[in-house]
Write an enzyme that holds these catalytic residues in place. Structure first.
Site, PDB file in Angstrom:
ATOM      1  CE  LYS A  95      -4.357   1.088   2.378  1.00 24.87           C
ATOM      2  NZ  LYS A  95      -5.193   0.316   1.421  1.00 24.87           N
TER       3      LYS A  95
ATOM      4  CD  GLU B  82      -7.638  -7.281   1.786  1.00 24.80           C
ATOM      5  OE1 GLU B  82      -8.348  -6.965   2.753  1.00 24.80           O
ATOM      6  OE2 GLU B  82      -7.552  -6.601   0.740  1.00 24.80           O
TER       7      GLU B  82
ATOM      8  CG  ASN C 170      -9.028  -7.467 -11.462  1.00 27.39           C
ATOM      9  OD1 ASN C 170      -8.817  -6.974 -10.352  1.00 27.39           O
ATOM     10  ND2 ASN C 170      -8.191  -7.332 -12.466  1.00 27.39           N
TER      11      ASN C 170
ATOM     12  CD  GLU D  43     -16.177   0.476  -5.747  1.00 25.74           C
ATOM     13  OE1 GLU D  43     -15.183  -0.255  -5.522  1.00 25.74           O
ATOM     14  OE2 GLU D  43     -16.954   0.871  -4.862  1.00 25.74           O
TER      15      GLU D  43
END
Lengths: 211, 211, 211, 211
Positions: free
Chosen positions: A45, A138, A147, A153
């Site tokens: 991230k 995760e 996907n 989105e």
């Protein structure tokens, strides 16, 4: 906060898991079986997203490793909805990491239309100080259609800083339904193919049994 | 036939084009514009497929380089149907290779349901003997939904050696329609997003003009 | 013999170990310490080399996995001879594989001039049938100078099918001595640098203690 | 200064050149000839090093693209000193970029002991605005021994901020001599090998001519 020091073990976990999950693909390609894995991606991230999420979810920075379970993320894409179960079973059978949590957003899709199977893994990496360090990773498992929708989105969530206008949200729900429909049609093909194979195998066996 | 000698320049062309087309993505990410390229893949046709196609299409082995235009293949995937035009224009503007042929299977989709934009490129690679060698490379441009469908159709063509049973062929046509529907819904989102941005920009300009 | 089936787990082991050993480098770069790893390479032995070695060493093909310990090979290159000990200690401290054998061709160099530190690792890979499969992997640790020499010796062994002419063998011994000399000079620099750092640190401490 | 905007074309040039130069290797491996390229690396200069060099050399930031010729750097490593000439000829024969400057630090080694062959290339990259942008790229060609020495000298220059203590500088000169000696011994092996091949070829021809 030294982000490089914090995130290097997570970067390592992502790299190792990508190689390991791609290895499943290679093994399937040696067999005549359909490979349930189309491709694998992974990422740590970005720091800006960590800070934004910590603020939004009220996570203190000294609790990131325990409370932000997607610092490291790995994603498996597959062709058919039915492949997801196969992958979940393969993941459960492994001995090189353990499963901490599972969330099935396919049986229970989100209000936005989001579908995906999530697992939180506890994955050990080796350190130069000696000994292992456990990391949470995760794992998301989805079809190509899930996907495709999720990618769009996500970029809209990013563009509108989480506040997507109503008309666009409704459009997204419609697109999610179209993606679901595509997965349904594909599943029927998979079923037909498996059915066809069974018939062909039986005919071959029958012809072999004839004198 | 020394396949390594024949195919090495095509392998080189694929590697160079992959790096070059991924570079387009990197340039877009510096701007605030939507990047029309989601990802890029490439491959040299496996020898077994070359032999099978040569037989089927009646191409003599000494004519492969001229008559089999997909010995080298590169593929660009994008999110929206509208991105395909953007990419076609970018490809036409380049000076490092030329375009030999174009086939638009999106305006004119195949009976099977196949949609994709094809271009045949003439791409020069440098040789150690000195001088350039021109290679033909097939470039395919498609959305993620088109690619999803095409991947499955391709593996069925392979499984059934080109003779897909009627029931499965009809299923494939239905799945192609679902993929088309998904692309349509996504296009509307793209439209809404662009519309929303225009409105927001106008409001900002109006508020700035006020004293 | 299905070579793909035999070698796929070894290919997997090599890929995983390369990622893991490169990870050591990344961890060092977070510290102010000298990184003992310059770069890492790996390969699965080509089938032609396996067959040639099996014949030469009289290894039956059904004993390859036990008796040919370098089906999978990974190599770590470092700058200084002193780095090799550091790496050996890091390898011993890991919990994700075990060490089966060690051979120190640096303390005991081969007659040809060959120097390198060898370890045979027992590395577990996960299979899609469920459960682990242990693979033997040869790990070689060497300086850049040792590697330079070994690369050239290897290509000559290959060119002359193991029977290098006497004059060239003598040249190789001389080159091995020059490589050894280079490592010696480099080691002295490493010593000087460490010495210089100690002196500088002491001077800084002394100046800080002054009122 | 937007460093990403400035450096993206240089990053692109490095990626393309690495693929192209590695392609030379692949072509050689199809022939029975010795490949003059052992491996290829590349990098864009880190921003901190650009700023430091700009200050040291008095280059204004708006003149970086013209006056700092190593913003992009590509390096070819080879086994033998004699390979360097072969590579220089291959580079000169190419039509996909041009050569702006050449500096031969092998015939004219630096006082520090540094040896390497440098070329400044003018390499065109394609932009999404349409049209080409020329980039300057520094290409360094060296043996593995030259590279080994240069790597260590570079990290010492960095550690001591350009002011290496006298004793260490003298050690470096000695190590450079040892690296030179290793290259000399290796060159003799290359000569012997070529000599041996000529003799073997003549003997074969002689034996074939016998009735």
């Amino acid at each position: 906060m030294d982000w490089d020091v914090l995130l290097t073990p997570y970067k390592q976990a992502v790299e190792e898991l990508k190689i390991k999950l791609k290895g499943i693909r290679d093994q399937y390609q040696l067999t005549s079986k359909h490979t349930p894995i189309e491709f694998v991606t992974g990422r740590v991230k970005p720091v800006s997203s960590i800070l934004e999420k910590a603020k939004r979810k009220n996570i203190p920075l000294n609790r990131l490793e325990e409370d932000m379970q997607d610092l490291a993320g790995v994603r498996i894409m597959c062709q058919f909805v039915g492949d997801i179960d196969t992958i979940v079973e393969l993941i459960k059978a492994r001995t090189d990491f353990s499963i901490v949590e599972q969330r099935d957003y396919i049986k229970n899709k989100k209000r936005s239309g989001y579908r995906s199977y999530h697992m939180i893994l506890k994955y050990p990496v080796q350190t130069i100080e000696g000994g292992e360090k456990n990391t949470l990773v995760e794992l998301q498992i989805r079809t190509l259609a899930m996907n495709f929708w999720a990618t769009i989105e996500h970029s809209l969530q990013y563009k509108y800083a989480g506040k997507i206008p109503d008309e666009i949200e409704q459009r997204l729900v419609k697109a999610a339904e179209a993606a679901f429909q595509l997965d349904e049609e594909m599943s029927k093909i998979r079923g037909e193919v498996q059915e066809a194979q069974k018939i062909m195998t039986k005919q071959q066996e029958a012809s072999r049994r004839k004198p």
